[in-house]
Design an enzyme around this catalytic site. Structure first.
Site, PDB file in Angstrom:
ATOM      1  N   HIS A 116      30.537  43.025  37.310  1.00 43.77           N
ATOM      2  CA  HIS A 116      31.947  42.750  37.018  1.00 43.77           C
ATOM      3  C   HIS A 116      32.543  41.724  37.973  1.00 43.77           C
ATOM      4  CE1 HIS A 116      33.032  45.938  40.057  1.00 43.77           C
ATOM      5  NE2 HIS A 116      34.081  45.161  40.221  1.00 43.77           N
ATOM      6  N   ASP A 164      26.278  47.801  35.762  1.00 46.35           N
ATOM      7  CA  ASP A 164      27.149  46.924  36.556  1.00 46.35           C
ATOM      8  C   ASP A 164      26.363  46.354  37.742  1.00 46.35           C
ATOM      9  OD1 ASP A 164      29.354  45.585  37.473  1.00 46.35           O
ATOM     10  OD2 ASP A 164      30.365  47.358  38.284  1.00 46.35           O
ATOM     11  N   SER A 287      34.184  45.718  45.761  1.00 43.25           N
ATOM     12  CA  SER A 287      33.260  45.685  44.629  1.00 43.25           C
ATOM     13  C   SER A 287      32.060  44.790  44.918  1.00 43.25           C
ATOM     14  CB  SER A 287      33.964  45.153  43.382  1.00 43.25           C
ATOM     15  OG  SER A 287      34.920  46.052  42.906  1.00 43.25           O
TER      16      SER A 287
END
Length: 343
Positions: A116, A164, A287
């Site tokens: 992502h 992911d 992230s």
């Protein structure tokens, strides 16, 4: 997706929806999940969203750190900061506002991160829009590396954040230690998450943060998130009750029936970790960074900061009790990583 006091990392977390109001606007922004995907987790890619938030945080001048602690200089040389190339100039100070995700150096020419972090508007970002910063504890140091190739897992889902995981091939090898990848699946034990992500106050640190958390069975994450969804759903239905003229009892019955039909938020490709009270967690800007355990005195990466959850009326979708954080389960991707690095 947090640190500590959150180490504020996940990606995988975005600012949640505002206070619910009655009327047709009640569902505006009422996203059921968090950082990273389209409707469920984020309206924009981290490469656009996080640098803007970092800039605003710096302008606000909030410099408090809660929960975790600053990493010692050089403690994690495998940690990589992903920078938005259009936000940096020749000054090392420009790197602070440009950071949008983390990553880990797993070979001299390869960075492992979250898918992502590498997708915008449904497509992989061009290699030229991201720069890898290696060897930095503070964001005003380290060496910049151009990216030659962006690789996103073909099974990545923006709606569920399944698969992911992504890779960056650097234009030239980095001269820094790498982190080993786990060769075994696990769901228990101590772990550490690191990153430059959002703190509890909204501040984004310039120094790398670290926090100790615990690997937890996926069932705990699934149960905690469903509790959050149930409270959010109840709030929405209660807000519409006067207008649509249904009873409080009907709201309770409807909420129970809908929650009972919910599928689990986590897939088998995801790993749950955190603390029961939510005090230590990852958030915006974390992230893509590594979740690692220590084996024989050396760090071994077991996960990638992916996403997290929080009530829709909370300021941020990270650091909530019984919600934990969600990480990509690296044990499921050893073959895929090896195949891509061999090409």
């Amino acid at each position: 997706m947090k640190t500590f006091a959150r180490l504020s990392t996940l990606a995988v977390c975005t600012l949640a929806a505002g206070t619910l109001t009655a009327g047709s606007s009640a569902f505006a922004g009422a996203s059921p999940l968090k950082d990273g995907a389209d409707a469920p987790r984020a309206g924009t890619s981290p490469i656009a969203r996080v640098p803007a938030a970092r800039t605003k945080s710096a302008e606000d001048g909030d410099d408090r750190v809660f929960g975790g602690r600053e990493a010692a200089k050089g403690a994690y040389p495998f940690q990589v900061a992903l920078l938005a190339s259009n936000a940096i100039d020749e000054s090392p100070q420009s790197q602070f506002n440009a950071q949008f995700c983390g990553g880990s150096l797993i070979a001299p020419g390869w960075v492992l991160t979250a898918a992502h972090c590498l997708v915008d508007s449904g497509a992989p970002i061009p290699a030229g829009v991201v720069t890898a910063l290696v060897g930095a504890t503070s964001l005003d140091e380290g060496k910049r590396h151009a990216v030659a190739e962006v690789i996103v897992h073909p099974g990545y889902s923006e709606s569920t954040l399944d698969n992911d995981i992504g890779l960056l091939r650097l234009a030239e090898d980095a001269d820094a230690p790498v982190i080993a990848l786990t060769d075994a699946d696990r769901e228990e034990g101590a772990a550490t998450v690191i990153g430059w992500g959002r703190m509890e106050t909204g501040y984004f640190p310039s120094t790398l943060m670290e926090a100790e958390i615990e690997l937890t069975a996926n069932a705990a994450c699934n149960a905690g998130m469903k509790e959050i969804y149930a409270r959010d759903l109840d709030m929405i239905l209660q807000a519409y009750a006067p207008r649509l003229r249904y009873s409080v009892a009907a709201v309770s019955d409807a909420t129970k029936e809908i929650v009972a039909s919910m599928s689990d938020p986590l897939t088998g490709n995801m790993l749950c970790a955190g603390t029961t009270d939510g005090v230590r967690d990852a958030c915006n800007g974390d992230s893509g960074g590594p979740l690692f355990a220590v084996e024989d005195g050396k760090p071994v990466q077991v996960g990638i900061v992916s996403w997290g959850e929080g009530p829709m009326d909370a300021e941020a979708a990270c650091g909530h009790a019984n919600a934990y954080g969600v990480y990509t389960r690296l044990a499921n991707y050893r073959d895929w990583i090896a195949e891509k690095m061999a090409n």
